[in-house]
Motif scaffolding. Structure first.
Motif, PDB file in Angstrom:
ATOM      1  N   PHE A 194      25.172  99.518  65.369  1.00 23.47           N
ATOM      2  CA  PHE A 194      26.112 100.707  65.040  1.00 23.47           C
ATOM      3  C   PHE A 194      27.259 100.129  66.064  1.00 23.47           C
ATOM      4  O   PHE A 194      27.429 100.127  67.375  1.00 23.47           O
ATOM      5  N   PRO A 195      28.453  99.844  65.489  1.00 25.25           N
ATOM      6  CA  PRO A 195      29.773  99.768  66.240  1.00 25.25           C
ATOM      7  C   PRO A 195      30.582 100.702  66.590  1.00 25.25           C
ATOM      8  O   PRO A 195      30.758 101.598  66.012  1.00 25.25           O
ATOM      9  N   VAL A 196      31.204 100.807  67.874  1.00 22.07           N
ATOM     10  CA  VAL A 196      32.014 101.751  68.444  1.00 22.07           C
ATOM     11  C   VAL A 196      32.827 100.909  69.187  1.00 22.07           C
ATOM     12  O   VAL A 196      32.648  99.692  69.807  1.00 22.07           O
ATOM     13  N   PHE A 197      34.055 101.543  69.550  1.00 23.10           N
ATOM     14  CA  PHE A 197      34.921 100.850  70.100  1.00 23.10           C
ATOM     15  C   PHE A 197      35.712 101.827  71.349  1.00 23.10           C
ATOM     16  O   PHE A 197      35.919 102.912  71.166  1.00 23.10           O
ATOM     17  N   SER A 198      36.274 101.148  72.463  1.00 19.63           N
ATOM     18  CA  SER A 198      36.859 102.149  73.465  1.00 19.63           C
ATOM     19  C   SER A 198      38.177 102.469  73.088  1.00 19.63           C
ATOM     20  O   SER A 198      38.488 103.476  74.038  1.00 19.63           O
ATOM     21  N   SER A 221      18.792  98.061  65.897  1.00 17.74           N
ATOM     22  CA  SER A 221      18.551  97.414  66.708  1.00 17.74           C
ATOM     23  C   SER A 221      19.174  97.721  68.053  1.00 17.74           C
ATOM     24  O   SER A 221      18.828  98.058  69.341  1.00 17.74           O
ATOM     25  N   GLY A 222      20.557  98.542  67.924  1.00 10.60           N
ATOM     26  CA  GLY A 222      21.378  98.810  69.042  1.00 10.60           C
ATOM     27  C   GLY A 222      22.703  99.406  68.776  1.00 10.60           C
ATOM     28  O   GLY A 222      23.072  99.322  67.581  1.00 10.60           O
ATOM     29  N   ILE A 223      23.586  99.715  69.608  1.00 11.06           N
ATOM     30  CA  ILE A 223      24.808 100.294  69.626  1.00 11.06           C
ATOM     31  C   ILE A 223      25.745  98.876  70.217  1.00 11.06           C
ATOM     32  O   ILE A 223      25.575  98.844  71.435  1.00 11.06           O
ATOM     33  N   VAL A 224      26.699  98.588  69.414  1.00  8.20           N
ATOM     34  CA  VAL A 224      27.557  97.445  70.089  1.00  8.20           C
ATOM     35  C   VAL A 224      28.809  98.058  70.614  1.00  8.20           C
ATOM     36  O   VAL A 224      29.548  98.699  69.503  1.00  8.20           O
ATOM     37  N   ILE A 225      29.187  97.628  71.566  1.00  7.34           N
ATOM     38  CA  ILE A 225      30.348  98.189  72.130  1.00  7.34           C
ATOM     39  C   ILE A 225      31.581  96.952  71.850  1.00  7.34           C
ATOM     40  O   ILE A 225      31.424  96.204  72.409  1.00  7.34           O
ATOM     41  N   LEU A 263      27.237  96.732  61.299  1.00  6.67           N
ATOM     42  CA  LEU A 263      27.321  95.274  61.485  1.00  6.67           C
ATOM     43  C   LEU A 263      25.955  94.620  61.448  1.00  6.67           C
ATOM     44  O   LEU A 263      25.088  95.252  62.132  1.00  6.67           O
ATOM     45  N   LYS A 264      25.838  93.582  60.967  1.00  7.34           N
ATOM     46  CA  LYS A 264      24.638  92.595  60.853  1.00  7.34           C
ATOM     47  C   LYS A 264      24.765  91.702  61.447  1.00  7.34           C
ATOM     48  O   LYS A 264      25.781  90.718  61.393  1.00  7.34           O
ATOM     49  N   TYR A 265      23.793  91.139  62.433  1.00  8.65           N
ATOM     50  CA  TYR A 265      23.959  89.881  63.131  1.00  8.65           C
ATOM     51  C   TYR A 265      22.503  89.286  62.952  1.00  8.65           C
ATOM     52  O   TYR A 265      21.534  89.886  63.528  1.00  8.65           O
TER      53      TYR A 265
END
Length: 373
Positions: free
Chosen positions: A306-310, A344-348, A298-300
């Motif tokens: 890096f998107p991950v999901f619970s 830049s990071g991992i987004v949950i 994902l780009k913001y």
């Protein structure tokens, strides 16, 4: 003025004259004017690992009437560490009209390699940390490790980043007591102010409440910890997220990519079907090589995450567009570290209750102790 009485903020980014004693003469023997000089013209900067330093620009001859600057030797890069001259006198040199900055631009530009990330730059502005800073290493601070059953123990910690109300750093010495953290590992600490207004830097190392794999299985514990933090951004909620992430399995979205050989075979099969429409009906295509999974990114603004999901439900409609696999979060960090793009990071849970784990914090999570029973 004695070097040790000048703050690092004043030394950094300014020009200074250092007396040329026998100790320094050997360092600058390759510079023009070494037989006539009695001063060294330097430029102050901070090396994150080596500390407050002076880059030698040129030699100088100073008397009661004037200061003469000899030509530099741009082929040499010599450095003076502040610790080596902390009891010596150095003189501030005003750079009128930016003349020195232009003249010595090549030597100063070389120091760009010592630039640090924005978080560390911000920490250097935090005067509240100054009473606990090393005078020679501005990014190193004295932190008290706290754990029930142990006495408070002060250890040196090198600042690596800032996350909300937490400061992240690397332990620079091995604690004498058992805190379950060791030299070289990353810890989180905070600024504590007591009822008298006195300041201390503290790291809470008490073990958290144990959890089971079943507690983490459906992702709701992770979601709850993020929910609590997003509404009350304090130390306990922040560390709770990191500790739960360390033991969690999360879902990744992306595409499976075949090898060039298998893709060629597939194209040949499709071409054959166009000529013989019934030739592939009911057949199964099996790849010869292992398929690679390419995670979606994902780009913001200009940053990549890096998107991950619970759990699959947290993906929403986004989850219907791509393939999905489940991975341990520590494996996700490895995937993110090795990604071809600079993340830049991992987004949950980016589309529901999001939490961004900045790149600076990945090592901290990897070094955390498991809470699983």
């Amino acid at each position: 003025m004695r070097t040790k009485n000048i703050g690092f903020r004043k030394i950094t980014g300014n020009f200074w004259l250092v007396s040329l004693n026998n100790k320094l003469r050997k360092l600058v023997e390759g510079y023009p004017g070494v037989d006539l000089a009695n001063r060294v013209l330097c430029y102050g900067y901070i090396d994150h690992d080596a500390g407050l330093s002076l880059e030698v620009l040129a030699l100088s001859s100073k008397d009661s009437e004037r200061v003469h600057i000899f030509e530099p030797n741009s082929a040499i890069s010599s450095k003076i560490r502040i610790g080596a001259i902390q009891d010596d006198n150095i003189s501030f040199v005003e750079d009128r009209n930016g003349e020195f900055r232009k003249r010595f631009a090549p030597q100063i530009s070389v120091l760009d390699i010592y630039a640090v990330e924005e978080d560390i730059q911000e920490s250097r502005k935090m005067e509240v940390l100054d009473i606990y800073r090393s005078p020679e290493y501005p990014d190193d601070v004295l932190v008290y490790l706290l754990k029930e059953g142990n006495k408070p123990e002060a250890c040196w910690v090198r600042i690596e980043g800032i996350m909300n109300n937490q400061i992240i750093g690397t332990l620079l010495n091995e604690p004498k007591q058992n805190f379950s953290y060791h030299l070289g590992e990353k810890i989180a600490f905070f600024i504590h102010k007591d009822e008298n207004g006195d300041i201390a830097l503290c790291s809470n190392m008490n073990p958290s409440q144990k959890i089971t794999a079943e507690d983490l299985e459906d992702g709701t514990m992770l979601e709850s910890s993020i929910y609590n933090f997003n509404r009350e951004r304090n130390q306990d909620h922040f560390l709770d997220i990191l500790e739960i992430l360390r033991d969690s399995h999360v879902w990744i979205l992306g595409d499976f990519v075949m090898s060039d050989t298998d893709e060629s075979r597939m194209k040949d099969l499709i071409a054959q079907s166009e000529a013989e429409s019934q030739s592939i009906v009911g057949n199964t295509f099996k790849t010869q090589d292992q398929c690679k999974f390419k995670p979606d990114i994902l780009k913001y603004n200009e940053d990549l995450f890096f998107p991950v999901f619970s759990n699959p439900e947290a993906m929403g409609e986004y989850g219907n567009q791509l393939s999905k696999i489940q991975h341990h979060f520590l494996d996700v960090i490895t995937l993110a570290e090795n990604h071809e793009q600079n993340l830049s990071g991992i987004v949950i849970n980016a589309f529901s209750e999001p939490f961004v784990l900045d790149k600076d914090l990945w090592d901290l999570v990897k070094n955390m102790k498991s809470r699983l029973t």
